[in-house]
Design an enzyme around this catalytic site. Sequence first.
Site, PDB file in Angstrom:
ATOM      1  N   ASP A  11       0.860  -1.179   0.000  1.00  0.00           N
ATOM      2  CA  ASP A  11       0.000   0.000   0.000  1.00  0.00           C
ATOM      3  C   ASP A  11       0.897   1.231   0.000  1.00  0.00           C
ATOM      4  O   ASP A  11       1.778   1.352   0.861  1.00  0.00           O
ATOM      5  CB  ASP A  11      -0.881   0.035   1.252  1.00  0.00           C
ATOM      6  CG  ASP A  11      -1.923  -1.077   1.272  1.00  0.00           C
ATOM      7  OD1 ASP A  11      -1.896  -1.929   0.367  1.00  0.00           O
ATOM      8  OD2 ASP A  11      -2.750  -1.079   2.197  1.00  0.00           O
ATOM      9  N   ASP A 130     -15.839  -3.347   0.024  1.00  0.00           N
ATOM     10  CA  ASP A 130     -15.354  -3.006   1.363  1.00  0.00           C
ATOM     11  C   ASP A 130     -16.567  -2.930   2.281  1.00  0.00           C
ATOM     12  O   ASP A 130     -17.453  -2.097   2.082  1.00  0.00           O
ATOM     13  CB  ASP A 130     -14.610  -1.668   1.337  1.00  0.00           C
ATOM     14  CG  ASP A 130     -13.393  -1.719   0.425  1.00  0.00           C
ATOM     15  OD1 ASP A 130     -12.899  -2.825   0.171  1.00  0.00           O
ATOM     16  OD2 ASP A 130     -12.946  -0.657  -0.031  1.00  0.00           O
TER      17      ASP A 130
END
Length: 240
Positions: A11, A130
Site C-alpha cells: 500500500d 469493502d
Amino acid sequence: MSKLELLPAVDVRDGQAVRLVHGESGTETSYGSPLEAALAWQRSGAEWLHLVDLDAAFGTGDNRALIAEVAQAMDIKVELSGGIRDDDTLAAALATGCTRVNLGTAALETPEWVAKVIAEHGDKIAVGLDVRGTTLRGRGWTRDGGDLYETLDRLNKEGCARYVVTDIAKDGTLQGPNLELLKNVCAATDRPVVASGGVSSLDDLRAIAGLVPAGVEGAIVGKALYAKAFTLEEALEATS
C-alpha cells in the site's frame, strides 16, 4: 483441491509503503520503499502482488508514476487498486501492464460506468467490496455505499468476473478474517472471491484455504507479513 492464491500487499501513501488500521487515514506505519517491498515479496516466491495507491483512494493526490514503476518492475502478476473510478484513472492503471484492476468506490458511485468497464475489459476487472456489517463503504472507507447483497446481485448480472472482499472492521488489526462474511459472499455469487483483512496467522490462512471449495480463490496479506507474524515462504507452504 486447488490451492489458495496469496497476494502480499504493498500500500503506497506519499511515496512510502505503509499499513493502515481499519483503512483509516492517519493510522499509517511506514515500511520504506514500495519497490523494495514488492521485489522482496517476489523474491520470496509470491505469484501475485496486491498494489494499492492509498492517496488516490483517499483523494489526497496520487502515486501514479511510482505505482507504474513498481508494476512494470514485477515479473509476477499484479492486482492494482486505489482511486480507479473513471476512464482516465482506469487507462493509467491498465497502461502499467498490471494483470487486473480493482474498482472500489467507483462501483458504488457510478454503476453505469462500472457496467461498461466490466463489459469492455472482462477478466481484467475485479470489484472491491469493502464491508462493515452488510453495508458497503466507499471512497477510502469514509462513506456509506449501500447494501452488500443488492450490489452483489447487480454486479453478478452485469458479468463481474471477481470480487475482492474486505471486512473493514478486521483490516490491519491482525484479529483474524471474517470467515462468515466470505462464506456468505461465496453463497451469493458463482464468481471467485479474494479475501482481504484480518489475516494474523498461518491458521487464519489455512481457514481461508478451507473455503476454496466454496469459491474463495485468494487472500491478500498485509500487516501480518510486515509485522513478521510469519514469512511469505511459510504462508505459501501452509496453503499449498
